[in-house]
Design an enzyme around this catalytic site. Structure first.
Site, PDB file in Angstrom:
ATOM      1  N   CYS A   2       0.841  -1.209   0.000  1.00 35.46           N
ATOM      2  CA  CYS A   2       0.000   0.000   0.000  1.00 35.46           C
ATOM      3  C   CYS A   2       0.877   1.260   0.000  1.00 35.46           C
ATOM      4  CB  CYS A   2      -0.899   0.035   1.228  1.00 35.46           C
ATOM      5  SG  CYS A   2      -1.767  -1.518   1.536  1.00 35.46           S
TER       6      CYS A   2
HETATM    7  N1  GLN Z   1      -0.990  -6.776   3.897  1.00 37.23           N
HETATM    8  C1  GLN Z   1      -1.881  -5.642   3.907  1.00 37.23           C
HETATM    9  C2  GLN Z   1      -3.148  -5.911   3.124  1.00 37.23           C
HETATM   10  O1  GLN Z   1      -3.347  -6.933   2.578  1.00 37.23           O
HETATM   11  C3  GLN Z   1      -1.198  -4.398   3.383  1.00 37.23           C
HETATM   12  C4  GLN Z   1      -0.861  -4.581   1.971  1.00 37.23           C
HETATM   13  C5  GLN Z   1       0.017  -3.533   1.428  1.00 37.23           C
HETATM   14  O2  GLN Z   1       0.806  -2.880   2.086  1.00 37.23           O
HETATM   15  N2  GLN Z   1      -0.102  -3.469   0.167  1.00 37.23           N
HETATM   16  O3  GLN Z   1      -3.961  -5.031   3.047  1.00 37.23           O
END
Ligand code: GLN
Length: 231
Positions: A2
């Site tokens: 994210c």
């Molecule tokens: N693992 C978290 C999720 O699935 C954050 C993912 C991310 O940082 N892209 O939302």
């Protein structure tokens, strides 16, 4: 992976932080510039902030930020001096629901996690808002207390050496962030401090934070500390 953004400073509109910048979170939802894992962040978004009376507010969604015309209409009049916002690219196998979008909250702190962690190394929590790894990690960090954020990140990082643990958290007067496996940059402005996964524009004052560090922002001061166990 994210992307997230935090603000601590004078009250400004949420739109000015998230929607208006040329490479802000709205654009990062489909065209991030520094993302190492995943191509876009279309699996949801969240904007959390402390209103001018100090009350915590959150608006989260499981849809892409770029298409949210309701948020785009209201965000220009939402003003805050302390903001945590994120756009989400869900890790494979994680739930797709608004409650899996950051920021998570314990009533005092807003928290976003940019990364991934094996849920098997985290204690089962009755207070996690979702079964997504980030919500379970947030519950652990809340339980340990944000004063121990650095220790908790180092501990989880040793339990799961492939974890990526970029955390961003704020409580209205303090903004904390860690780098553990992904990018983070800081911009000191005259009216406050921005901490973000990647710069929202090309201003020369953006400073890149090295991996495995803690960033602590309060009263206009930014301090940077290496995390234990960093090489
Ligand atoms: N693992 C978290 C999720 O699935 C954050 C993912 C991310 O940082 N892209 O939302």
């Amino acid at each position: 992976m994210c992307r997230h953004l935090g603000w601590l400073g004078e009250p400004v509109s949420i739109a000015s932080l998230v929607l208006d910048p040329p490479s802000g979170l709205r654009v990062q939802s489909y065209a991030p510039r520094r993302q190492k894992h995943g191509l876009m962040n279309a699996d949801g978004w969240g904007a959390g902030f402390f209103d001018l009376g100090g009350q915590e507010r959150r608006w989260r969604s499981a849809s892409p930020l770029w298409g949210d015309v309701s948020f785009a209409s209201v965000a220009p009049v939402l003003r805050s001096g302390c903001v945590v916002a994120a756009v989400r690219s869900a890790t494979v196998g994680m739930p797709l629901e608004a409650s899996a979008s950051a920021p998570f909250s314990d009533g005092s702190w807003l928290l976003s996690h940019n990364g991934v962690v094996d849920r098997g190394v985290l204690p089962v929590s009755r207070t996690a808002e979702s079964t997504v790894d980030s919500a379970m990690l947030a519950a652990l960090i809340f339980e340990r207390g944000l004063d121990h954020l650095a220790d908790t990140v180092v501990e989880v990082g040793s339990a799961d050496p492939s974890a990526r643990l970029n955390i961003l958290a704020a409580n209205g007067s303090r903004l904390l962030a860690t780098t553990w496996g992904d990018t983070l940059s800081v911009l000191r402005r005259d009216d406050g401090v921005v901490v973000a996964s990647e710069p929202y524009d090309d201003h020369p004052d953006w400073q890149d934070i090295p991996d495995r560090h803690l960033v602590d922002v309060s009263a206009g001061q930014v301090s940077l500390t290496p995390l234990k166990g960093s090489s």
